[in-house]
Design an enzyme around this catalytic site. Structure first.
Site, PDB file in Angstrom:
ATOM      1  N   THR A 178     -34.317 -20.270 -16.041  1.00  0.00           N
ATOM      2  CA  THR A 178     -34.784 -19.168 -15.204  1.00  0.00           C
ATOM      3  C   THR A 178     -33.581 -18.438 -14.612  1.00  0.00           C
ATOM      4  O   THR A 178     -32.519 -19.016 -14.409  1.00  0.00           O
ATOM      5  CB  THR A 178     -35.692 -19.677 -14.076  1.00  0.00           C
ATOM      6  OG1 THR A 178     -34.995 -20.659 -13.315  1.00  0.00           O
ATOM      7  CG2 THR A 178     -36.953 -20.302 -14.654  1.00  0.00           C
ATOM      8  N   GLU A 179     -33.775 -17.167 -14.339  1.00  0.00           N
ATOM      9  CA  GLU A 179     -32.661 -16.310 -13.942  1.00  0.00           C
ATOM     10  C   GLU A 179     -32.815 -15.682 -12.571  1.00  0.00           C
ATOM     11  O   GLU A 179     -31.870 -15.075 -12.067  1.00  0.00           O
ATOM     12  CB  GLU A 179     -32.482 -15.194 -14.986  1.00  0.00           C
ATOM     13  CG  GLU A 179     -32.173 -15.725 -16.374  1.00  0.00           C
ATOM     14  CD  GLU A 179     -32.153 -14.617 -17.424  1.00  0.00           C
ATOM     15  OE1 GLU A 179     -32.760 -13.551 -17.165  1.00  0.00           O
ATOM     16  OE2 GLU A 179     -31.538 -14.808 -18.471  1.00  0.00           O
ATOM     17  N   ARG A 180     -33.982 -15.804 -11.965  1.00  0.00           N
ATOM     18  CA  ARG A 180     -34.212 -15.146 -10.675  1.00  0.00           C
ATOM     19  C   ARG A 180     -35.431 -15.784 -10.022  1.00  0.00           C
ATOM     20  O   ARG A 180     -36.173 -16.541 -10.650  1.00  0.00           O
ATOM     21  CB  ARG A 180     -34.454 -13.644 -10.859  1.00  0.00           C
ATOM     22  CG  ARG A 180     -35.682 -13.337 -11.709  1.00  0.00           C
ATOM     23  CD  ARG A 180     -35.866 -11.874 -12.012  1.00  0.00           C
ATOM     24  NE  ARG A 180     -37.069 -11.630 -12.792  1.00  0.00           N
ATOM     25  CZ  ARG A 180     -37.156 -11.773 -14.096  1.00  0.00           C
ATOM     26  NH1 ARG A 180     -36.077 -12.157 -14.799  1.00  0.00           N
ATOM     27  NH2 ARG A 180     -38.279 -11.521 -14.745  1.00  0.00           N
ATOM     28  N   GLN A 181     -35.622 -15.453  -8.772  1.00  0.00           N
ATOM     29  CA  GLN A 181     -36.797 -15.940  -8.060  1.00  0.00           C
ATOM     30  C   GLN A 181     -38.061 -15.386  -8.713  1.00  0.00           C
ATOM     31  O   GLN A 181     -38.113 -14.228  -9.128  1.00  0.00           O
ATOM     32  CB  GLN A 181     -36.729 -15.518  -6.594  1.00  0.00           C
ATOM     33  CG  GLN A 181     -37.826 -16.135  -5.723  1.00  0.00           C
ATOM     34  CD  GLN A 181     -37.681 -15.760  -4.260  1.00  0.00           C
ATOM     35  OE1 GLN A 181     -36.919 -14.852  -3.920  1.00  0.00           O
ATOM     36  NE2 GLN A 181     -38.393 -16.442  -3.392  1.00  0.00           N
ATOM     37  N   ASN A 182     -39.067 -16.242  -8.815  1.00  0.00           N
ATOM     38  CA  ASN A 182     -40.378 -15.931  -9.408  1.00  0.00           C
ATOM     39  C   ASN A 182     -40.318 -15.706 -10.919  1.00  0.00           C
ATOM     40  O   ASN A 182     -41.312 -15.268 -11.513  1.00  0.00           O
ATOM     41  CB  ASN A 182     -41.026 -14.718  -8.718  1.00  0.00           C
ATOM     42  CG  ASN A 182     -41.591 -15.057  -7.353  1.00  0.00           C
ATOM     43  OD1 ASN A 182     -42.269 -16.075  -7.202  1.00  0.00           O
ATOM     44  ND2 ASN A 182     -41.286 -14.247  -6.358  1.00  0.00           N
ATOM     45  N   GLY A 189     -35.717 -28.758  -8.429  1.00  0.00           N
ATOM     46  CA  GLY A 189     -36.310 -29.351  -7.246  1.00  0.00           C
ATOM     47  C   GLY A 189     -37.780 -29.007  -7.188  1.00  0.00           C
ATOM     48  O   GLY A 189     -38.407 -28.672  -8.204  1.00  0.00           O
ATOM     49  N   ASP A 190     -38.344 -29.044  -5.977  1.00  0.00           N
ATOM     50  CA  ASP A 190     -39.779 -28.777  -5.837  1.00  0.00           C
ATOM     51  C   ASP A 190     -40.096 -27.280  -5.870  1.00  0.00           C
ATOM     52  O   ASP A 190     -41.224 -26.895  -6.167  1.00  0.00           O
ATOM     53  CB  ASP A 190     -40.290 -29.376  -4.521  1.00  0.00           C
ATOM     54  CG  ASP A 190     -40.156 -30.897  -4.493  1.00  0.00           C
ATOM     55  OD1 ASP A 190     -40.698 -31.548  -5.387  1.00  0.00           O
ATOM     56  OD2 ASP A 190     -39.495 -31.422  -3.574  1.00  0.00           O
ATOM     57  N   GLY A 191     -39.104 -26.419  -5.591  1.00  0.00           N
ATOM     58  CA  GLY A 191     -39.368 -24.992  -5.500  1.00  0.00           C
ATOM     59  C   GLY A 191     -39.806 -24.363  -6.805  1.00  0.00           C
ATOM     60  O   GLY A 191     -40.688 -23.504  -6.834  1.00  0.00           O
ATOM     61  N   GLY A 226     -41.619 -26.227   1.105  1.00  0.00           N
ATOM     62  CA  GLY A 226     -40.222 -25.904   1.334  1.00  0.00           C
ATOM     63  C   GLY A 226     -39.883 -24.434   1.238  1.00  0.00           C
ATOM     64  O   GLY A 226     -38.729 -24.050   1.456  1.00  0.00           O
TER      65      GLY A 226
END
EC number: 2.7.1.91
Length: 442
Positions: free
Chosen positions: A14-18, A40-42, A414
């Site tokens: 993955t490269e970015r948030q969402n 992690g959990d995110g 988190g």
């Protein structure tokens, strides 16, 4: 290990948030047998909410999900490791244990928490909702992320030094049955020596193209050792009960805690819930006009998913069978699985599919030394056996949290969410978690 087990997989960076959320929203479900995050959990939070934000969410949420722990907290991986019968582990040992359990195959139903935020938007949680000390440590320690799991130790030390209290109201629908306490089984040694993986060629599988699919992405290898074996689980008294402590758990000798200013309630506010015997004074319900704007940008939220049939609209009166407590709190935690981190067991008796959310709170008046003892006892899950009168617990089917201070931090799994009233409901066995087989029991 996965290759030697003969499992076919695509590894995507993955490269970015969402990014993960967007990927699973466009996934062809029929081409895959499971989704595993190396994180992690995110990242798993993104995957889960992506699956539930599809028009075909009822089919999508049945896709088995799993985690190979490479984050800071690794709470769900800690619970999977415990379920598999292994002694507590962090770092590489935890990664090896979870990898082996994944290769062994097997899944369990997973309860999810549907969380409605102050704005009315909704997201789904597999882990926890936190307010107060724990959420402060989680978010404020982000600047120490390079330290790995040690960021929480440093963050907790700083949090204890500047301990705050927060006034709020917690209402919940009590569970009608007590969660079954598991029988502790013998802890297994490291998983890497437990199973000889039979080499087998991976079958040829044709998949739709996925963005940036790689097969040799290096995984982080922190040099951490496993802690000692857990102690026996304590017996719990539900809904806030527990033995009284004869010693002094108060804050004598400590500098006074720092209360945050109250959020003023508007006049003529309705009382929205039946008060429990420990409620102090008639609570007042702040309306939307009394809530300050969100202190952070809210993550993308799910618009599909199951109906929250146990939750009345935010701001409306609660049914009479709900219980309400109000006062000054140091922390409030609502958790589904047993672990809050890989090495913190917040709800030792929790199961992945027990159908309840475990509510824990610490009231003001506790000393810093006593709070530290509770946090240290969480390493083995025996904090309830300490008998601290400031520590409360309840098993619930749904809850409503109303912060009455104008500033604070709320987190879901988190992740920082908008600050204000929030409510949540458990949806039993809604998802499916890749756990491997259960550990041997006595």
């Amino acid at each position: 290990m996965i290759s030697e087990a003969g499992l076919s997989f695509n590894l995507i960076q993955t490269e970015r948030q969402n990014h993960a959320r967007e990927l699973v929203q466009g996934l062809s479900l029929s081409e895959w047998e499971g989704i595993v995050t190396v994180s992690g959990d995110g990242l798993l939070y993104e995957v889960l909410n992506g699956l539930l934000d599809r028009p075909d969410w009822e089919d999508a949420v049945r896709m088995p999900i799993g985690v190979l722990p490479c984050g800071s907290g690794n709470a769900l991986a800690g619970a999977v490791n415990h379920y598999g019968g292994f002694e507590p582990a962090v770092g590489v040992d935890l990664l090896l244990n979870c990898s082996l359990l994944l290769c062994r195959g097997g899944s369990q139903p997973l309860d999810l928490l549907s969380v409605t935020l102050a704005s009315g938007s909704r997201c789904f949680s597999f882990l926890s909702v936190a307010w107060g000390f724990l959420s402060d440590v989680d978010i404020h320690s982000e600047r120490f992320r390079a330290l790995g799991s040690a960021r929480f130790t440093l963050g907790a030390a700083l949090g204890l030094a500047t301990l705050h209290t927060y006034r709020g109201r917690l209402s919940y629908l009590p569970a009608t049955t007590e969660p079954v306490l598991p029988i502790p089984g013998p802890s297994l040694p490291r998983a890497k020596s437990e199973l000889a993986l039979a080499p087998a060629p991976a079958p040829t599988v044709t998949h739709s193209p996925l963005h940036r699919s790689v097969s040799d992405l290096p995984l982080p290898q922190p040099a951490l050792a496993s802690p000692g074996s857990p102690e026996p689980l304590p017996g719990l008294s539900l809904n806030g009960g527990g033995p009284e402590l004869t010693g002094d758990w108060g804050g004598a000798g400590d500098a006074p805690l720092s209360p945050d200013p109250l959020l003023p309630a508007p006049p003529n506010s309705p009382i929205t819930a039946q008060l429990s015997p420990i409620t102090e004074g008639p609570p007042e319900m702040p309306t939307s006009s009394g809530i300050l704007p969100p202190t952070s940008s809210t993550p993308k939220v799910s618009t599909w998913g199951p109906v929250d049939h146990l939750l009345p609209p935010l701001g409306s009166p609660l049914p009479p069978d709900w219980v309400t407590i109000e006062g000054e709190f140091v922390l409030m935690l609502a958790i589904l699985p047993s672990h809050l981190c890989a090495d913190l067991v917040a709800a030792p008796h929790a199961r992945f599919d027990d159908g309840v959310v475990h509510l824990c709170w610490v009231r003001s008046g506790i000393s810093r030394a006593a709070l530290l003892r509770i946090l240290l006892a969480m390493e083995h899950g025996n904090h309830f056996s300490l008998g601290c009168p400031h520590l409360g617990y309840a098993a619930a089917l749904a809850f409503l949290l109303e912060p009455l201070t104008p500033r604070g931090v709320l987190t879901v799994d988190g992740e920082l969410v908008e600050y204000g009233p929030m409510q949540a409901q458990v949806h039993p066995s809604l998802a499916k978690l890749l756990t491997g087989p259960a550990g041997q029991k006595q």
